[in-house]
Design an enzyme around this catalytic site. Structure first.
Site, mmCIF file in Angstrom:
data_model
loop_
_atom_site.group_PDB
_atom_site.id
_atom_site.type_symbol
_atom_site.label_atom_id
_atom_site.label_comp_id
_atom_site.label_asym_id
_atom_site.label_seq_id
_atom_site.Cartn_x
_atom_site.Cartn_y
_atom_site.Cartn_z
ATOM 1 N N ASP A 54 -14.007 59.693 -45.946
ATOM 2 C CA ASP A 54 -13.233 60.420 -44.895
ATOM 3 C C ASP A 54 -13.508 60.043 -43.714
ATOM 4 O O ASP A 54 -12.833 58.888 -42.991
ATOM 5 C CB ASP A 54 -13.127 61.814 -45.151
ATOM 6 C CG ASP A 54 -12.312 62.656 -44.341
ATOM 7 O OD1 ASP A 54 -11.754 62.102 -43.699
ATOM 8 O OD2 ASP A 54 -12.326 63.973 -44.516
ATOM 9 N N GLY A 93 -16.634 58.606 -43.030
ATOM 10 C CA GLY A 93 -17.390 57.465 -43.121
ATOM 11 C C GLY A 93 -18.836 57.915 -42.592
ATOM 12 O O GLY A 93 -19.725 56.987 -42.890
ATOM 13 N N LYS A 122 -9.706 57.190 -47.342
ATOM 14 C CA LYS A 122 -8.562 57.988 -46.206
ATOM 15 C C LYS A 122 -8.329 56.882 -45.115
ATOM 16 O O LYS A 122 -9.126 56.500 -44.638
ATOM 17 C CB LYS A 122 -8.859 59.036 -45.905
ATOM 18 C CG LYS A 122 -9.156 60.112 -46.835
ATOM 19 C CD LYS A 122 -9.209 61.684 -46.498
ATOM 20 C CE LYS A 122 -9.047 62.648 -47.541
ATOM 21 N NZ LYS A 122 -9.244 64.079 -47.045
ATOM 22 N N ARG A 164 -12.699 69.673 -60.097
ATOM 23 C CA ARG A 164 -13.287 68.425 -60.219
ATOM 24 C C ARG A 164 -13.044 67.870 -61.513
ATOM 25 O O ARG A 164 -12.872 66.542 -61.762
ATOM 26 C CB ARG A 164 -15.073 68.257 -60.179
ATOM 27 C CG ARG A 164 -15.632 68.861 -59.032
ATOM 28 C CD ARG A 164 -16.999 68.586 -58.963
ATOM 29 N NE ARG A 164 -17.839 69.300 -57.843
ATOM 30 C CZ ARG A 164 -17.879 68.769 -56.695
ATOM 31 N NH1 ARG A 164 -17.500 67.732 -56.486
ATOM 32 N NH2 ARG A 164 -18.566 69.671 -55.790
HETATM 33 P P1 IMP Z 1 -17.183 61.642 -44.740
HETATM 34 O O1 IMP Z 1 -18.677 61.605 -44.515
HETATM 35 O O2 IMP Z 1 -16.391 62.454 -43.810
HETATM 36 O O3 IMP Z 1 -16.645 60.363 -45.159
HETATM 37 O O4 IMP Z 1 -17.079 62.655 -46.075
HETATM 38 C C1 IMP Z 1 -17.333 62.292 -47.014
HETATM 39 C C2 IMP Z 1 -17.450 63.454 -48.294
HETATM 40 O O5 IMP Z 1 -16.560 64.583 -47.723
HETATM 41 C C3 IMP Z 1 -16.979 63.079 -49.608
HETATM 42 O O6 IMP Z 1 -18.236 62.796 -50.074
HETATM 43 C C4 IMP Z 1 -16.227 64.565 -50.251
HETATM 44 O O7 IMP Z 1 -17.613 65.239 -50.823
HETATM 45 C C5 IMP Z 1 -15.786 65.249 -48.820
HETATM 46 N N1 IMP Z 1 -14.448 65.005 -48.923
HETATM 47 C C6 IMP Z 1 -13.678 64.394 -47.845
HETATM 48 N N2 IMP Z 1 -12.469 64.313 -48.126
HETATM 49 C C7 IMP Z 1 -12.070 65.068 -49.162
HETATM 50 C C8 IMP Z 1 -10.992 65.484 -49.953
HETATM 51 O O8 IMP Z 1 -9.938 65.312 -49.583
HETATM 52 N N3 IMP Z 1 -11.261 66.389 -51.057
HETATM 53 C C9 IMP Z 1 -12.478 66.629 -51.475
HETATM 54 N N4 IMP Z 1 -13.539 66.369 -50.789
HETATM 55 C C10 IMP Z 1 -13.483 65.634 -49.582
#
Ligand code: IMP
Ligand code: MG
Length: 170
Positions: A99, A101, A127, A161
């Site tokens: 998302d 990162g 994303k 999940r």
């Molecule tokens: P990042 O650090 O923002 O890239 O977030 C990654 C983590 O956020 C993932 O491992 C998920 O656990 C959670 N996450 C981000 N987007 C979603 C979504 O659309 N659905 C469910 N979990 C999400």
């Protein structure tokens, strides 16, 4: 919150996992690999991938929490660490979704500090329009929009999940 539509079907996911397993089998032929699943979200993708690997492979799992500070680029707290020493090993991190990162970039730095031979990343869903520079993801399943998704390992408050497909929740 309800499931409003299927974004990626079970069949599309199965085909994609096969393609990526082929790439990984080719890349690590004759080498040892440690596949690291990031809990909890990656548990389904890891098990589907595992069944299609034909290389010398071991599996380990890690659970982390990222903090989204306003200034710093964040830190990861290790909730459950690896069991194996990865120094001098080829490592493949498997994550459910990218998302912002933050989680993956911090995790990659953390694992690189343990002196592995190599580190690659497989992220099942990415994303688009992420706020950090897109990092090096070696294997990506599907690019999706910014909407919140569940299923195939991804949850909303711990639920959904188990769905074999990816769905939009709204
Ligand atoms: P990042 O650090 O923002 O890239 O977030 C990654 C983590 O956020 C993932 O491992 C998920 O656990 C959670 N996450 C981000 N987007 C979603 C979504 O659309 N659905 C469910 N979990 C999400
Ligand atoms: Mg996660």
């Amino acid at each position: 919150m309800k499931i409003s539509k299927t974004l990626i079907t079970e069949e599309e996911i199965e085909n994609k996992i096969s393609e990526i397993a082929d790439e990984i089998n080719a890349k690590y032929k004759g080498e040892e690999l440690v596949v690291i699943g990031i809990l909890k979200g990656a548990f389904i993708v890891i098990s589907d991938l595992a069944k299609q690997l034909q290389i010398d492979v071991a599996f380990d799992f890690m659970s982390i929490k990222s903090y989204y500070g306003s200034e710093s680029s964040g830190q990861v707290k290790i909730v459950k660490d690896l069991e194996y020493d990865i120094s001098n090993k080829n490592v493949l991190i498997v994550e459910d979704i990218y998302d912002t990162g933050l989680t993956l970039s911090n995790l990659k730095k953390l694992l690189e500090s343990r002196n592995p031979k190599s580190v690659e990343i497989f992220c099942m869903f990415v994303k688009k329009g992420v706020s950090q520079d897109p990092m090096d993801i070696n294997y990506r399943g599907f690019e999706i929009g910014p909407e919140f998704v569940v299923g195939y390992g991804l949850d909303y408050n711990g639920k959904y999940r188990e769905l074999p497909y990816l769905a939009v929740l709204s």
